[in-house]
Design a protein around this motif. Structure first.
Motif, PDB file in Angstrom:
ATOM      1  N   THR A  84       0.838  -1.205   0.000  1.00  0.00           N
ATOM      2  CA  THR A  84       0.000   0.000   0.000  1.00  0.00           C
ATOM      3  C   THR A  84       0.870   1.251   0.000  1.00  0.00           C
ATOM      4  O   THR A  84       1.627   1.483   0.934  1.00  0.00           O
ATOM      5  CB  THR A  84      -0.917   0.017   1.242  1.00  0.00           C
ATOM      6  N   LYS A  86       1.531   5.129   0.600  1.00  0.00           N
ATOM      7  CA  LYS A  86       0.951   6.141   1.475  1.00  0.00           C
ATOM      8  C   LYS A  86       1.749   7.434   1.373  1.00  0.00           C
ATOM      9  O   LYS A  86       2.963   7.411   1.276  1.00  0.00           O
ATOM     10  CB  LYS A  86       0.938   5.670   2.934  1.00  0.00           C
ATOM     11  N   ARG A 123      -4.954   2.986  -4.943  1.00  0.00           N
ATOM     12  CA  ARG A 123      -4.685   2.437  -3.612  1.00  0.00           C
ATOM     13  C   ARG A 123      -4.000   3.429  -2.690  1.00  0.00           C
ATOM     14  O   ARG A 123      -3.712   3.115  -1.546  1.00  0.00           O
ATOM     15  CB  ARG A 123      -3.811   1.190  -3.760  1.00  0.00           C
ATOM     16  N   GLU A 125      -3.081   6.078  -0.002  1.00  0.00           N
ATOM     17  CA  GLU A 125      -3.679   6.477   1.264  1.00  0.00           C
ATOM     18  C   GLU A 125      -2.827   7.566   1.902  1.00  0.00           C
ATOM     19  O   GLU A 125      -1.714   7.828   1.466  1.00  0.00           O
ATOM     20  CB  GLU A 125      -3.760   5.280   2.227  1.00  0.00           C
TER      21      GLU A 125
END
Length: 134
Positions: A84, A86, A123, A125
């Motif tokens: 993920t 970020k 995806r 974040e």
């Protein structure tokens, strides 16, 4: 055994040189003779009231302890937690005030967004703690 360690310490002290210049990563080697400046660590900032990303510009508010928001030296970095991606907004180490004074800021994150492949964008974040206040 102590005499062997003492002999080793004595021999190694002959080769020690205290006149060398200390160079930190990112520092210019040719800038000798100046003062030693230690690198400052930046920490994640708390986002107050949510955030908005529009046109590659990250907009939010953060605690500023009554100082100018530009003095916090806010930057964005890309971090990965597993698979993920970020975005993490970091700034100079500022203690959180009890008065909870906060100010708006805007940060251009286009350079980070350009590093991500298109299939990773959905995806993405935000890694910072978000304090939703009413």
């Amino acid at each position: 055994m102590n005499s062997v360690i003492g002999l080793f310490a004595l021999c190694s002290s002959v080769f020690a040189n205290a006149n060398g210049t200390i160079v930190f990563p990112g520092q210019n080697v040719s800038s000798g003779g100046g003062s030693v400046v230690f690198p400052t660590a930046q920490h994640p900032v708390t986002l107050v009231g949510g955030y908005n990303i529009e046109g590659g510009v990250f907009k939010s508010r953060t605690y500023d302890c009554g100082i100018n928001i530009s003095d916090l030296n806010l930057t964005a970095k890309l971090v990965w937690e597993g698979a993920t991606p970020k975005i993490e907004i970091v700034g100079d180490d500022v203690f959180i005030c009890r008065s909870l004074v906060n100010s708006p800021f805007e940060l251009d994150i286009n350079s980070l967004l350009n590093k991500l492949p298109n299939h990773e964008m959905y995806r993405l974040e935000v890694a910072n703690h978000v304090n939703i206040r009413r």
